[in-house]
Design an enzyme around this catalytic site. Sequence first.
Site, mmCIF file in Angstrom:
data_model
loop_
_atom_site.group_PDB
_atom_site.id
_atom_site.type_symbol
_atom_site.label_atom_id
_atom_site.label_comp_id
_atom_site.label_asym_id
_atom_site.label_seq_id
_atom_site.Cartn_x
_atom_site.Cartn_y
_atom_site.Cartn_z
ATOM 1 N N ASP A 72 -58.864 8.627 60.775
ATOM 2 C CA ASP A 72 -58.792 7.420 59.961
ATOM 3 C C ASP A 72 -57.605 6.592 60.471
ATOM 4 O OD1 ASP A 72 -58.236 5.694 57.717
ATOM 5 O OD2 ASP A 72 -59.274 7.114 56.419
ATOM 6 N N HIS A 85 -62.128 7.276 51.337
ATOM 7 C CA HIS A 85 -61.990 7.419 52.784
ATOM 8 C C HIS A 85 -62.687 8.681 53.285
ATOM 9 C CE1 HIS A 85 -58.824 4.299 53.913
ATOM 10 N NE2 HIS A 85 -59.121 4.077 52.639
#
Length: 460
Positions: A119, A24
Amino acid sequence: MADEQHYTKKSPHVFLFPFPVQGHLNPIIQFGKRLSSKGVKTTLITTKYISKSILSHNTTSNSIEIEAISDGFDEGGYASADSPETYLKIFQEVGSKSLGDMIKKLQSEGTNIDAVIYDTFMTWALDVALEYGIRGGAFLTQSCSVNNIYYHVHKGLIAVPLGSTVSVPGLPTLETWETPSFVHNYGPYPGWSEIVFNQFNNIDKASWVFANTFYKLEEEVIEWMKKMLPLKVIGPTLPSMYLDKRLDDDKDYGINLTKANQSECMNWLNDKPKGSVVYAAFGSLAQLGPEQMEEFASGLRDSEANFLWVVREDEVEKLPKGFKEDVNKDKGLLVAWCKQLDVLAHEAVGCFVTHCGFNSTLEAISLGVPVVAMPQWTDQITNAKCLEDIWSVGVRVKVDEKGIVRRDNIVSCIKEIIEGEKGKIAQTNASKWKDLAKDAVDVGGSSDKNIDEFISELIS
Ligand code: UDP
């Protein structure tokens, strides 16, 4: 650096806030590099544990600053929590406060923060940003096809438990088992299932929604999602040197949490004929069970192809006894980690056996390497479907009734890609996607335009 724009007032400044795991961090950091190359100041917000674990940091002349907040696990990070659920809960509690405190402090010192790009695994970050008067940009790290399925589940547009097939706009009808594992098998990881469905909880309050994909790859799904959300696709977020080469020295994702055995890999690959090597890797988190490990090891050996296999340190003990020692070093190399991009870009590599994490998926597509898709869980299963049936760049393995991929199937998939007709078709398609991926991020490409549009909106 390419494209730098000059601003009459203070440069716009964005916080980049990825979920703290390698897969990520990579896409958001790369997005940050693109923004900084266009004159936007960027600060990467990560956890204290990750910031201590960074082995090397090269974000193109350090154009991205790093600031650390607490996730409540400063000494051991995610792996030290007793369950994913505990980690996610405590991260939200401690992280919200820690992020808020940091913003408050910086604002009181006169620092402008014009957007928090977070995110979507941490939707609470949007609430924190808005509380301090800052606009939020949601960042989806998974494919739009997968996110569209999650969006449908979240909105109750497809019911869980599922029927025998699933239809969502922009995708062919999926068999139940081709949906992400959290959709067709909600039970085993309730914390993660909630995270992926809840990505859309407060998304209506986000000013932008970014996705790491590119228009041509998922055109129909993107068009559909754009009707719902202020979506800007900005990928693929590989380092520029593998795509348009516009960002100086951008050869690496920049933040590495694991040390690569790179010279060993490159020296070994340099001796191998073009297209002869099978590169196998299962990302940073996936774990193969001992039986699967044994079948896979035997399959690689029996394929008689040259192979380079990444077996992480935490997986090594599951290798069949003596396998590592017995491998003929000319034929096979096992390493604990490599620089995957360099390996995939090497002309000796002709096949990528991948777990289909979305970074690996995009890397295969963008570097034009045909795949054997061997997904394990989560979005990987749907990515594998797309790789085989929609993007036509490879084949999927078959699992037996015990959920194991047997050695014979591994051998036949590898042979199909390295020697067979399907391999030739996959190679042609992979080369086509490689060109389209580069075009998307190059000057005036669809992703490049979306990034420019975002910057205009940020400064307006
Ligand atoms: N990777 C790497 N070296 C390895 C294995 C993986 O550099 O030996 C990188 C890979 O290039 C990708 C990331 O780790 O960028 C893994 O992300 P992905 O989404 O594919 O899988 P995850 O680790 O999130 O399951």
